[in-house]
Design an enzyme around this catalytic site. Structure first.
Site: not given
Length: 441
Positions: A238, A262, A266, A318
């Site tokens: 990603d 990205d 994560d 985020r």
């Protein structure tokens, strides 16, 4: 014809979902099935049924550290600056555990005793040998050259991985890390940049410390060695800086990260017992994602601490975005965002304590929080609480859930996080540190 179209749509949708579920494992063979089974077992063991006990323990350490600093310093000394003699004032309990030791280079593994939050107890490669990375190349991902970072992280045994010198490592494919490893960049200026990122998948007990991670891009995949005795097919990555997938006891500390394709970090697919601390994030859109799917309820066991981190210039959103799980966001400094700071869906529990939020000039972006895929009536029950946060320049945190629910985070054993006015001190040394031997780091 209509039936054929429906079948086509189903298989197309399934084909799209598969890479997400398997996290770029092109061939989910017996090796990966076994890693998954073991990872699930360790994650279930790592899950804390009373997460408030972890937040209490963390807050006690913060309060104790700052009380000691206040006791031993004058008001002027509370600026925590290093003197010209190289004396060190650690400004939070994690750094206090190791940073002021001038002999840190010979006592590197002391760091393994310093994790707090949900990753407390993570020791990485403490029980193994020191592995020195001497070669910054990544020319062969099937048969990695000894002395390279890729060769180090695929070994079966615990290892404490350090670097002989400063280097820029351009990864040809994602770096797949095996269990019981510490990547420790102290004493060198190490950049993971301009190539693939770091993948922590179906493993346990990992410490990643002191790296600069930036300009990470997707890579096409292919055959990659993921352990000393296994080579597997990977699909396209990603472009995450660090991807944590189905793993437990992961501590990410003193990382400087920016400008990845990205996410910077994560954490997905049932990962738990995670602490992200002392990091500095800049120049990025979607900073951190905790939980990748609104339909994956296994992320309910996700428990993550984010602490002493500076969310800096050029960030958009985020910080993090959460699904399911329990997220403790404590004593961080949010000095920049363009859209929002903390978001989520699928009713995560978010406890924000002692953070500083400085809203952007845009009147439409003053709100710290953002809910997705739910009506106000639906998210009204989500437990999102703000306690002792400092709101500046019009910032506001839209709380939800039963206010009385916070009582379970306020037992007689819980110490309130230190004042958000002290956040600039607590995160003063966020990001990768510049460390020299025979001097406090």
């Amino acid at each position: 014809m209509a039936a054929r179209n429906r079948n086509f749509i189903f298989f197309l949708s399934f084909a799209i979902i598969i890479p997400t579920l398997l996290a770029h494992i092109g061939d989910f063979d017996d090796y990966w099935k076994q890693r998954e089974v073991e990872a699930i077992k360790h994650a279930n063991m790592a899950y804390k049924p009373r997460p408030e006990e972890v937040t209490e323990h963390f807050n006690e350490h913060v309060a104790r550290t700052l009380a000691e600093l206040k006791h031993n310093s004058t008001r002027r000394e509370l600026k925590m600056k290093r003197s010209r003699k190289g004396q060190c004032r650690a400004t939070n309990p994690i750094d206090k555990c190791w940073r002021c030791d001038p002999n840190w280079a010979n006592n590197r593994k002391r760091l393994a005793d310093c994790a707090l939050g949900f990753a407390k107890g993570t020791i990485g490669g403490k029980m193994g040998m020191i592995y020195v990375v001497t070669d910054g190349s990544d020319d062969d991902v099937v048969n990695p050259k000894p002395g390279t970072l890729r060769h180090a992280v695929i070994q079966k045994e615990p290892l404490w991985i350090i670097f002989s010198r400063s280097m820029i490592i351009k990864l040809k494919q994602e770096l797949i890390v095996t269990s019981d490893k510490t990547i420790d960049a102290r004493g060198a200026n190490v950049h993971i940049a301009y190539g693939a990122g770091i993948t922590v998948q179906f493993v346990k007990n990992i410490i990643i410390h002191g790296l600069h991670i930036h300009d990470i891009v997707p890579c096409e995949g292919g055959m990659i060695r993921d352990s000393v005795d296994h080579i597997g097919l990977r699909t396209k990555s990603d472009g995450d800086g660090i991807s944590v997938f189905g793993s437990s006891y992961i501590w990410i500390d003193h990382i400087s990260a920016s400008n990845c394709f990205d996410g910077l970090i994560d954490v997905i697919q049932g990962s738990t017992a995670i602490t992200i601390s002392n990091c500095h994030f800049t120049h990025h859109n979607e900073v951190m994602l905790f939980g990748a799917s609104d339909s994956y309820s296994e992320d309910t066991k996700m428990q993550i601490t984010v602490a002493f981190t500076h969310f800096g210039r050029g960030l958009v959103q985020r910080m993090p975005r959460c699904r399911w799980g329990f997220i403790h966001i404590v004593n961080n400094d949010y000095t920049h965002w363009l859209m929002y700071a903390i978001g989520g869906s699928s009713h995560p529990t978010i406890l924000s304590q002692g953070n500083r939020f400085i809203a952007p000039p845009n009147l439409a972006a003053k709100e710290v929080t953002k809910r997705d895929y739910a009506t106000p009536q639906q998210w009204a029950s989500w437990p999102w609480r703000s306690e002792g946060d400092l709101m500046l320049n019009g910032a506001f945190f839209n709380e939800s859930g039963d206010p009385s629910a916070t009582k379970k985070f306020s037992s007689q054993y819980m110490v309130t996080p230190y004042s958000a006015t002290q956040v600039p001190l607590l995160r003063k040394f966020a990001g990768a540190l510049t460390c020299f031997t025979n001097k406090p780091c």
